[in-house]
Design a protein around this motif. Structure first.
Motif, PDB file in Angstrom:
ATOM      1  N   SER A 124       0.842  -1.189   0.000  1.00 57.78           N
ATOM      2  CA  SER A 124       0.000   0.000   0.000  1.00 57.78           C
ATOM      3  C   SER A 124       0.882   1.246   0.000  1.00 57.78           C
ATOM      4  N   SER A 125       1.827   1.266  -0.907  1.00 57.49           N
ATOM      5  CA  SER A 125       2.762   2.382  -0.975  1.00 57.49           C
ATOM      6  C   SER A 125       2.192   3.505  -1.843  1.00 57.49           C
ATOM      7  N   PRO A 126       2.744   4.687  -1.705  1.00 61.28           N
ATOM      8  CA  PRO A 126       2.316   5.783  -2.586  1.00 61.28           C
ATOM      9  C   PRO A 126       2.493   5.430  -4.069  1.00 61.28           C
ATOM     10  N   GLU A 127       3.544   4.693  -4.383  1.00 59.12           N
ATOM     11  CA  GLU A 127       3.769   4.304  -5.778  1.00 59.12           C
ATOM     12  C   GLU A 127       2.635   3.411  -6.276  1.00 59.12           C
ATOM     13  N   THR A 128       2.176   2.504  -5.416  1.00 55.10           N
ATOM     14  CA  THR A 128       1.065   1.624  -5.783  1.00 55.10           C
ATOM     15  C   THR A 128      -0.190   2.439  -6.052  1.00 55.10           C
ATOM     16  N   HIS A 129      -0.407   3.470  -5.249  1.00 53.91           N
ATOM     17  CA  HIS A 129      -1.600   4.294  -5.442  1.00 53.91           C
ATOM     18  C   HIS A 129      -1.521   5.075  -6.743  1.00 53.91           C
ATOM     19  N   VAL A 130      -0.342   5.531  -7.105  1.00 49.51           N
ATOM     20  CA  VAL A 130      -0.182   6.226  -8.390  1.00 49.51           C
ATOM     21  C   VAL A 130      -0.459   5.253  -9.533  1.00 49.51           C
ATOM     22  N   ASN A 173      -7.276  13.426  -1.644  1.00 48.38           N
ATOM     23  CA  ASN A 173      -6.858  13.485  -3.042  1.00 48.38           C
ATOM     24  C   ASN A 173      -8.047  13.833  -3.939  1.00 48.38           C
ATOM     25  N   ALA A 175      -6.706   5.463   1.278  1.00 48.76           N
ATOM     26  CA  ALA A 175      -5.375   5.839   1.774  1.00 48.76           C
ATOM     27  C   ALA A 175      -5.154   7.348   1.726  1.00 48.76           C
ATOM     28  N   HIS A 176      -5.794   8.016   0.775  1.00 48.10           N
ATOM     29  CA  HIS A 176      -5.595   9.461   0.581  1.00 48.10           C
ATOM     30  C   HIS A 176      -6.953  10.148   0.372  1.00 48.10           C
ATOM     31  N   VAL A 220      -7.220   3.833  -3.298  1.00 46.90           N
ATOM     32  CA  VAL A 220      -6.462   5.086  -3.373  1.00 46.90           C
ATOM     33  C   VAL A 220      -7.102   6.127  -2.448  1.00 46.90           C
ATOM     34  N   TYR A 266      -4.149   4.656  -9.691  1.00 44.36           N
ATOM     35  CA  TYR A 266      -4.830   5.829 -10.256  1.00 44.36           C
ATOM     36  C   TYR A 266      -4.706   5.822 -11.786  1.00 44.36           C
TER      37      TYR A 266
END
Length: 131
Positions: free
Chosen positions: A15-21, A53, A49-50, A46, A24
């Motif tokens: 669940s890293s920021p890179e995964t969310h990008v 956004n 977690a954010h 996404v 998306y």
């Protein structure tokens, strides 16, 4: 004879920021490929977690609209507009949502706001200022 080798669980997605990008961007592609439900599924994690956004919320609102889930689309567009009241596209899309739901008075208000914020031809035509 049974195999006693322990079974490993499937690898879990981080669940890293890179995964969310990545999620998306994949959701954008799914929406473009006319799979709005798939896009919503990706965007749910996404946004979980954010939640702040706005871009992810706007994309999820568009996906809900494309899937004809008008109430969830309306709620997401409203959240976007609470945060960005000058977002002409969000006003226009919310107006389309109201229009599709048979709420012309609310639709007209947001069509006009969209046109006032960004006088592009589609927004001006939808606003029907002459009436």
């Amino acid at each position: 004879m049974s195999d006693t080798t322990p079974q490993l669980p499937p690898p879990s997605r981080s669940s890293s920021p890179e995964t969310h990008v990545i999620d998306y961007r994949a959701a954008e592609q799914l929406l473009a490929a006319r799979d709005p439900r798939g896009a919503v599924k990706l965007l749910d994690s996404v946004i979980a977690a954010h939640p702040e956004n706005t871009a992810a919320r706007l994309l999820r609102a568009r996906a809900f609209f494309a899937a004809a889930q008008l109430r969830p689309a309306e709620l997401e567009f409203e959240i976007v507009l609470e945060r960005e009241p000058d977002n002409a596209f969000a006003h226009f899309a919310l107006a389309r949502t109201y229009e599709r739901a048979g709420r012309p008075d609310q639709a007209r208000k947001h069509f006009r706001l969209a046109a006032a914020l960004d006088p592009q031809p589609d927004y001006l035509a939808a606003a029907r200022f002459e009436k």
